[in-house]
Design an enzyme around this catalytic site. Structure first.
Site, PDB file in Angstrom:
ATOM      1  CB  THR A  88       6.976   7.957  -0.850  1.00 49.86           C
ATOM      2  OG1 THR A  88       5.881   7.202  -1.324  1.00 49.86           O
ATOM      3  CG2 THR A  88       6.471   8.812   0.307  1.00 49.86           C
ATOM      4  CG  ASP A  89       4.041   6.866  -5.238  1.00 49.36           C
ATOM      5  OD1 ASP A  89       4.209   6.461  -4.070  1.00 49.36           O
ATOM      6  OD2 ASP A  89       3.711   6.096  -6.172  1.00 49.36           O
ATOM      7  CD  GLU A  90       2.871   4.865   0.032  1.00 49.22           C
ATOM      8  OE1 GLU A  90       2.152   4.932   1.037  1.00 49.22           O
ATOM      9  OE2 GLU A  90       3.518   3.858  -0.283  1.00 49.22           O
TER      10      GLU A  90
ATOM     11  CE1 TYR B 210       7.102   5.904   4.438  1.00 56.14           C
ATOM     12  CE2 TYR B 210       5.404   5.598   2.760  1.00 56.14           C
ATOM     13  CZ  TYR B 210       6.737   5.768   3.109  1.00 56.14           C
ATOM     14  OH  TYR B 210       7.700   5.821   2.121  1.00 56.14           O
TER      15      TYR B 210
ATOM     16  CE  LYS C  74       9.823   9.601   2.975  1.00 55.77           C
ATOM     17  NZ  LYS C  74      11.277   9.423   3.258  1.00 55.77           N
TER      18      LYS C  74
ATOM     19  NE  ARG D 141      -1.510  -1.046   3.893  1.00 55.46           N
ATOM     20  CZ  ARG D 141      -0.506  -0.965   3.025  1.00 55.46           C
ATOM     21  NH1 ARG D 141      -0.528  -0.063   2.055  1.00 55.46           N
ATOM     22  NH2 ARG D 141       0.517  -1.784   3.094  1.00 55.46           N
TER      23      ARG D 141
HETATM   24  P1  NAD Z   1      13.658   0.364   4.486  1.00 53.17           P
HETATM   25  O1  NAD Z   1      12.621   0.311   5.559  1.00 53.17           O
HETATM   26  O2  NAD Z   1      14.009  -0.886   3.743  1.00 53.17           O
HETATM   27  O3  NAD Z   1      15.024   0.933   5.083  1.00 53.17           O
HETATM   28  C1  NAD Z   1      15.058   2.018   5.973  1.00 53.17           C
HETATM   29  C2  NAD Z   1      16.444   2.068   6.593  1.00 53.17           C
HETATM   30  O4  NAD Z   1      16.498   3.197   7.481  1.00 53.17           O
HETATM   31  C3  NAD Z   1      16.791   0.829   7.441  1.00 53.17           C
HETATM   32  O5  NAD Z   1      18.108   0.407   7.160  1.00 53.17           O
HETATM   33  C4  NAD Z   1      16.680   1.330   8.878  1.00 53.17           C
HETATM   34  O6  NAD Z   1      17.550   0.632   9.775  1.00 53.17           O
HETATM   35  C5  NAD Z   1      17.074   2.785   8.719  1.00 53.17           C
HETATM   36  N1  NAD Z   1      16.529   3.631   9.783  1.00 53.17           N
HETATM   37  C6  NAD Z   1      15.258   3.681  10.238  1.00 53.17           C
HETATM   38  N2  NAD Z   1      15.149   4.571  11.219  1.00 53.17           N
HETATM   39  C7  NAD Z   1      16.367   5.125  11.378  1.00 53.17           C
HETATM   40  C8  NAD Z   1      16.884   6.134  12.240  1.00 53.17           C
HETATM   41  N3  NAD Z   1      16.094   6.758  13.136  1.00 53.17           N
HETATM   42  N4  NAD Z   1      18.191   6.475  12.126  1.00 53.17           N
HETATM   43  C9  NAD Z   1      18.997   5.854  11.230  1.00 53.17           C
HETATM   44  N5  NAD Z   1      18.553   4.884  10.400  1.00 53.17           N
HETATM   45  C10 NAD Z   1      17.259   4.528  10.474  1.00 53.17           C
HETATM   46  O7  NAD Z   1      13.159   1.506   3.491  1.00 53.17           O
HETATM   47  P2  NAD Z   1      13.328   1.614   1.909  1.00 53.17           P
HETATM   48  O8  NAD Z   1      12.225   0.888   1.261  1.00 53.17           O
HETATM   49  O9  NAD Z   1      14.721   1.305   1.549  1.00 53.17           O
HETATM   50  O10 NAD Z   1      13.047   3.179   1.705  1.00 53.17           O
HETATM   51  C11 NAD Z   1      14.113   4.119   1.758  1.00 53.17           C
HETATM   52  C12 NAD Z   1      13.557   5.506   1.546  1.00 53.17           C
HETATM   53  O11 NAD Z   1      12.910   5.566   0.281  1.00 53.17           O
HETATM   54  C13 NAD Z   1      12.511   5.905   2.581  1.00 53.17           C
HETATM   55  O12 NAD Z   1      12.712   7.247   2.922  1.00 53.17           O
HETATM   56  C14 NAD Z   1      11.182   5.716   1.864  1.00 53.17           C
HETATM   57  O13 NAD Z   1      10.223   6.632   2.350  1.00 53.17           O
HETATM   58  C15 NAD Z   1      11.583   6.042   0.441  1.00 53.17           C
HETATM   59  N6  NAD Z   1      10.791   5.359  -0.601  1.00 53.17           N
HETATM   60  C16 NAD Z   1      10.608   4.006  -0.572  1.00 53.17           C
HETATM   61  C17 NAD Z   1       9.899   3.394  -1.599  1.00 53.17           C
HETATM   62  C18 NAD Z   1       9.700   1.897  -1.646  1.00 53.17           C
HETATM   63  O14 NAD Z   1       8.980   1.400  -2.505  1.00 53.17           O
HETATM   64  N7  NAD Z   1      10.342   1.120  -0.784  1.00 53.17           N
HETATM   65  C19 NAD Z   1       9.365   4.162  -2.650  1.00 53.17           C
HETATM   66  C20 NAD Z   1       9.576   5.556  -2.634  1.00 53.17           C
HETATM   67  C21 NAD Z   1      10.300   6.140  -1.616  1.00 53.17           C
HETATM   68  P1  TYD Z   2       3.401  -2.397   0.181  1.00 59.14           P
HETATM   69  O1  TYD Z   2       4.491  -3.269  -0.375  1.00 59.14           O
HETATM   70  O2  TYD Z   2       3.147  -2.451   1.650  1.00 59.14           O
HETATM   71  O3  TYD Z   2       3.658  -0.923  -0.336  1.00 59.14           O
HETATM   72  P2  TYD Z   2       2.712   0.413  -0.193  1.00 59.14           P
HETATM   73  O4  TYD Z   2       1.618   0.161   0.742  1.00 59.14           O
HETATM   74  O5  TYD Z   2       3.690   1.391   0.345  1.00 59.14           O
HETATM   75  O6  TYD Z   2       2.258   0.720  -1.579  1.00 59.14           O
HETATM   76  O7  TYD Z   2       2.045  -2.817  -0.514  1.00 59.14           O
HETATM   77  C1  TYD Z   2       1.847  -2.705  -1.908  1.00 59.14           C
HETATM   78  C2  TYD Z   2       0.393  -2.999  -2.184  1.00 59.14           C
HETATM   79  O8  TYD Z   2       0.124  -4.356  -1.840  1.00 59.14           O
HETATM   80  C3  TYD Z   2      -0.543  -2.156  -1.350  1.00 59.14           C
HETATM   81  O9  TYD Z   2      -1.690  -1.811  -2.156  1.00 59.14           O
HETATM   82  C4  TYD Z   2      -0.975  -3.072  -0.219  1.00 59.14           C
HETATM   83  C5  TYD Z   2      -0.930  -4.461  -0.871  1.00 59.14           C
HETATM   84  N1  TYD Z   2      -0.580  -5.578   0.038  1.00 59.14           N
HETATM   85  C6  TYD Z   2      -1.394  -6.710   0.075  1.00 59.14           C
HETATM   86  O10 TYD Z   2      -2.410  -6.808  -0.625  1.00 59.14           O
HETATM   87  N2  TYD Z   2      -1.042  -7.728   0.908  1.00 59.14           N
HETATM   88  C7  TYD Z   2       0.061  -7.669   1.708  1.00 59.14           C
HETATM   89  O11 TYD Z   2       0.311  -8.630   2.486  1.00 59.14           O
HETATM   90  C8  TYD Z   2       0.896  -6.512   1.637  1.00 59.14           C
HETATM   91  C9  TYD Z   2       2.138  -6.394   2.484  1.00 59.14           C
HETATM   92  C10 TYD Z   2       0.539  -5.490   0.780  1.00 59.14           C
END
Ligand code: NAD
Ligand code: TYD
Length: 365
Positions: A144-146, A170, A174, A301
């Site tokens: 992630t970019d975070e 988080y 990561k 948050r």
């Molecule tokens: P998500 O929370 O939707 O899915 C995570 C999946 O991992 C779920 O299916 C969960 O059951 C599985 N999981 C969790 N713990 C586990 C374990 N111990 N063993 C096996 N499986 C397990 O997450 P996502 O949004 O699909 O993100 C996927 C990846 O991409 C993550 O590594 C996240 O850090 C990264 N990522 C997400 C975003 C975003 O915007 N969602 C952006 C950049 C990177």
């Molecule tokens: P989120 O989808 O939780 O992603 P991340 O925190 O990983 O960027 O949130 C995106 C943005 O939206 C973040 O700045 C937090 C804000 N947010 C709200 O303002 N209200 C909400 O209920 C949620 C879930 C997020």
């Protein structure tokens, strides 16, 4: 001519992982690569609250597809899967992924994101070494970019050489996993790759995240909680564009490389919420309340990062990748998806989810 890969995706029942599996099955028309790149696809997923078997329901029972319910921290199981299926490619999505949950319960983040990634790396290292270190093996770690921290309004976007400065449990977990992946390349020569991507949106995202939460709350007539002043900025990318980027990295990048992925699309939270309200207002169906009346500013948050933005020059230049979706089109498609897939998200609003929701939003000022 590329030899088909035998793929293990961890976390393939979650949001991005499931989209990637569907992408690899050739179900998305925009795919740069055709179906047939993968002779077999295994998904290892613990099916936590965020994992959903139904998302992959159409694939279960198909030749060459296996959904294995299990934990990435289970070293024996991981080793057995790698050997039994002769895996040559791991795409590692499995993680605890929600910042708010990492604030209330960080332990699971350290366990899955750090210990789980370490367990996978160790198992894959042995698997690779025992087979004579084949050149085509790959371990792609999806991050992630975070990990880069927070930007001020005029700071340049994060690049691949920006120092890590994670601010939440988080992002810290990561970051820890990224460092382990990097170390396995430098120490053992394991053919690893790391991608750091900005916020994704699209189908199959769990209801706790900003965009699905707003869509669902509008349909249910519930308040739309905007943290702080709503001016925080994220760089939004459609999940299908992310999948295309991952495949490009997998097939074209040199082991040891890292790539930033983003949408060149910085949007303030409040603007997204208002756009979703406008899209839903123009929908022909019945809504309990006019959406904008539901917007509610709530307490911020803790440690909320102000702004993320990705410099994507490296992946554009080296791998000829760039985002296809413009945000207006992608957001409309996503809102339409939540409107028409109540059968997918309704069961996710379980007692566990209601408890989580009440604890996070119930007493918020
Ligand atoms: P998500 O929370 O939707 O899915 C995570 C999946 O991992 C779920 O299916 C969960 O059951 C599985 N999981 C969790 N713990 C586990 C374990 N111990 N063993 C096996 N499986 C397990 O997450 P996502 O949004 O699909 O993100 C996927 C990846 O991409 C993550 O590594 C996240 O850090 C990264 N990522 C997400 C975003 C975003 O915007 N969602 C952006 C950049 C990177
Ligand atoms: P989120 O989808 O939780 O992603 P991340 O925190 O990983 O960027 O949130 C995106 C943005 O939206 C973040 O700045 C937090 C804000 N947010 C709200 O303002 N209200 C909400 O209920 C949620 C879930 C997020």
């Amino acid at each position: 001519m590329i030899t088909p890969r035998v793929l293990l995706t961890t976390g393939g029942a979650g949001f991005i992982g499931s989209n990637f599996v569907h992408y690899c099955q050739g179900q998305y028309s925009k795919g740069q690569y055709s179906k047939g790149q993968y002779s077999e696809i295994c998904v290892l997923d613990a099916l936590t609250y965020a994992g959903n078997r139904a998302t992959l329901g159409d694939l279960e029972g198909q030749d060459g597809f296996h959904l294995i319910e299990g934990n990435i921290c289970d070293a024996g199981l991981v080793a057995q899967i790698l050997a039994a299926h002769q895996i040559d490619t791991v795409v590692h999505f499995a993680a605890e992924s929600h910042v708010d949950r990492s604030i209330s319960g960080p332990a699971a983040f350290v366990q899955t994101n750090v210990v789980g990634t370490f367990t996978l790396l160790e198992a894959f290292r042995h698997h690779w070494q025992e087979r004579g270190k084949p050149e085509q093996f790959r371990f792609l770690h999806v991050s992630t970019d975070e990990v880069f921290g927070s930007l001020g309004p005029d700071d340049p976007a994060f690049s691949e050489v920006t120092p890590y400065a994670p601010n939440s449990p988080y992002s810290a977990s990561k970051a820890g996993s990224d460092h382990l992946v990097r170390a396995y390349f430098h120490t053992y020569g394991l053919p690893t790759l790391i991608t750091n991507c900005s916020n994704n949106y699209g189908p199959y995202q769990f209801p706790e995240k900003l965009i699905p939460l707003m869509c669902i709350n509008i349909l249910l007539g519930k308040p739309l909680p905007v943290y702080g002043d709503g001016q925080n900025i994220r760089d939004w990318l459609h999940v299908e564009d992310h999948c295309r980027a991952l495949e490009a990295v997998l097939l074209k990048a040199k082991p040891g490389e890292t790539y930033n992925i983003g949408g060149n699309n910085q949007v303030k939270n409040i603007d997204i919420v208002e756009q979703i309200c406008d899209l839903m207002e123009s929908w022909a169906g019945e809504l309990p309340i006019s959406p904008k009346k539901l917007i509610t500013f709530v307490g911020d948050r803790p440690g909320h990062d102000r702004r993320y933005a990705m410099n994507i020059a490296k992946i554009q230049r080296d791998l000829s990748w760039q985002p296809h979706y413009d945000f207006a089109t992608g957001l409309k498609q996503t809102v339409d998806w939540y409107l028409t897939h109540r059968d997918w998200w309704q069961p996710l609003l379980s007692d566990e989810y209601q408890g989580y929701y009440a604890a996070l939003y119930g007493d918020r000022p």
